[in-house]
Scaffold this active site. Structure first.
Site, PDB file in Angstrom:
ATOM      1  N   HIS A  79       0.824  -1.197   0.000  1.00 56.67           N
ATOM      2  CA  HIS A  79       0.000   0.000   0.000  1.00 56.67           C
ATOM      3  C   HIS A  79       0.870   1.264   0.000  1.00 56.67           C
ATOM      4  O   HIS A  79       2.018   1.244   0.459  1.00 56.67           O
ATOM      5  CB  HIS A  79      -0.944  -0.006   1.203  1.00 56.67           C
ATOM      6  CG  HIS A  79      -2.046  -1.017   1.067  1.00 56.67           C
ATOM      7  ND1 HIS A  79      -3.170  -1.018   1.863  1.00 56.67           N
ATOM      8  CD2 HIS A  79      -2.203  -2.040   0.185  1.00 56.67           C
ATOM      9  CE1 HIS A  79      -3.973  -2.014   1.491  1.00 56.67           C
ATOM     10  NE2 HIS A  79      -3.404  -2.646   0.491  1.00 56.67           N
ATOM     11  N   GLU A  81       0.781   3.957   1.742  1.00 59.91           N
ATOM     12  CA  GLU A  81       1.217   4.451   3.057  1.00 59.91           C
ATOM     13  C   GLU A  81       2.421   3.666   3.557  1.00 59.91           C
ATOM     14  O   GLU A  81       3.385   4.231   4.097  1.00 59.91           O
ATOM     15  CB  GLU A  81       0.095   4.316   4.091  1.00 59.91           C
ATOM     16  CG  GLU A  81      -1.201   4.996   3.723  1.00 59.91           C
ATOM     17  CD  GLU A  81      -2.175   4.080   2.975  1.00 59.91           C
ATOM     18  OE1 GLU A  81      -1.754   3.388   2.026  1.00 59.91           O
ATOM     19  OE2 GLU A  81      -3.356   4.061   3.336  1.00 59.91           O
ATOM     20  N   CYS A 104      -5.992   1.533   5.406  1.00 58.41           N
ATOM     21  CA  CYS A 104      -6.533   0.245   5.864  1.00 58.41           C
ATOM     22  C   CYS A 104      -5.985  -0.065   7.259  1.00 58.41           C
ATOM     23  O   CYS A 104      -5.078   0.622   7.759  1.00 58.41           O
ATOM     24  CB  CYS A 104      -6.161  -0.853   4.873  1.00 58.41           C
ATOM     25  SG  CYS A 104      -4.442  -1.389   5.003  1.00 58.41           S
ATOM     26  N   CYS A 107      -2.105  -0.723   7.367  1.00 61.01           N
ATOM     27  CA  CYS A 107      -1.310   0.507   7.297  1.00 61.01           C
ATOM     28  C   CYS A 107      -1.500   1.347   8.557  1.00 61.01           C
ATOM     29  O   CYS A 107      -0.558   2.018   8.992  1.00 61.01           O
ATOM     30  CB  CYS A 107      -1.682   1.310   6.060  1.00 61.01           C
ATOM     31  SG  CYS A 107      -1.110   0.539   4.537  1.00 61.01           S
TER      32      CYS A 107
HETATM   33  N1  LIG Z   1      -5.350   3.082   1.984  1.00 57.61           N
HETATM   34  C1  LIG Z   1      -5.071   2.285   0.927  1.00 57.61           C
HETATM   35  C2  LIG Z   1      -6.015   1.398   0.450  1.00 57.61           C
HETATM   36  C3  LIG Z   1      -5.703   0.632  -0.646  1.00 57.61           C
HETATM   37  N2  LIG Z   1      -4.503   0.748  -1.230  1.00 57.61           N
HETATM   38  C4  LIG Z   1      -4.226   0.003  -2.450  1.00 57.61           C
HETATM   39  C5  LIG Z   1      -4.297  -1.471  -2.454  1.00 57.61           C
HETATM   40  C6  LIG Z   1      -4.752  -1.797  -3.855  1.00 57.61           C
HETATM   41  O1  LIG Z   1      -3.667  -1.683  -4.774  1.00 57.61           O
HETATM   42  C7  LIG Z   1      -5.728  -0.705  -4.122  1.00 57.61           C
HETATM   43  C8  LIG Z   1      -7.140  -1.036  -3.711  1.00 57.61           C
HETATM   44  O2  LIG Z   1      -7.705  -1.806  -4.717  1.00 57.61           O
HETATM   45  P1  LIG Z   1      -9.291  -1.964  -4.893  1.00 57.61           P
HETATM   46  O3  LIG Z   1      -9.748  -2.945  -3.864  1.00 57.61           O
HETATM   47  O4  LIG Z   1      -9.911  -0.598  -4.703  1.00 57.61           O
HETATM   48  O5  LIG Z   1      -9.431  -2.451  -6.294  1.00 57.61           O
HETATM   49  O6  LIG Z   1      -5.249   0.399  -3.376  1.00 57.61           O
HETATM   50  C9  LIG Z   1      -3.570   1.628  -0.748  1.00 57.61           C
HETATM   51  O7  LIG Z   1      -2.452   1.754  -1.298  1.00 57.61           O
HETATM   52  N3  LIG Z   1      -3.871   2.366   0.340  1.00 57.61           N
HETATM   53 ZN   LIG Z   2      -3.079  -0.240   3.701  1.00 57.39          ZN
END
Ligand SMILES: Nc1ccn([C@H]2C[C@H](O)[C@@H](COP(=O)(O)O)O2)c(=O)n1
Ligand SMILES: [Zn+2]
Length: 159
Positions: A79, A81, A104, A107
């Protein structure tokens, strides 16, 4: 004309702008997230975006969202973060994290443990998920402030 210009962007707009610009590096076809960590001197100490770990070929690992878990992106993607924290240099105690999507729960743990005390986020599209609920619970317990980014500015970059 005399005096300074007054339509300059705020610190929050500047750092969120860098988080959003960082998200443009992401290869995730569905959600691109960027993050920017700033210390209490307003110095950027880390940036990141969501992507696979170094050395893991992003043409070979899956980008799918559904199917067998091991055939989706979820077990592999780092992610934004976490990447910003891992890429950071210097002390993160008291720092602010600017991020394009609310963190999430995984993170959130890393954010708390690194000493970051403020999170500014743009989207909260997974607000009702258990993961987001757990993040808010941990942030509340640990005294990490989180706030939605507000701005009426439009920033356009043309190369
Ligand atoms: N706070 C976050 C939440 C999600 N991510 C990343 C992880 C995946 O690459 C994407 C989420 O995919 P989705 O389920 O929307 O198709 O975003 C993050 O970096 N930071
Ligand atoms: Zn995360």
């Amino acid at each position: 004309m005399t005096g300074k210009r007054n339509d300059y962007i705020s610190w929050d707009e500047y750092f969120m702008g860098i988080a959003v610009l960082s998200s443009k590096r992401s290869k995730d076809p569905n959600t691109q997230v960027g993050a920017c960590i700033v210390n209490d001197q307003k110095i950027i100490v880390g940036v990141g975006y969501n992507g696979f770990p170094i050395g893991c070929d992003d043409d070979k690992l899956p980008w799918d969202r559904e199917g067998d878990w091991c055939d989706t992106k979820y077990p592999y993607v780092c992610h934004a973060e976490l990447n910003a924290i891992l890429n950071s240099h210097g002390n993160l105690h008291g720092a602010t994290l600017y991020v394009a999507l609310f963190p999430c729960n995984e993170c959130a743990k890393a954010i708390i443990q690194s000493g970051i005390k403020r999170v500014v986020y743009l989207s909260d599209k997974y607000r009702d998920s258990d993961s987001s609920k757990a993040s808010r619970r941990m942030f509340d317990d640990a005294g990490v402030r989180y706030e939605h980014f507000e701005s009426d500015k439009e920033i356009v970059i043309k190369f």
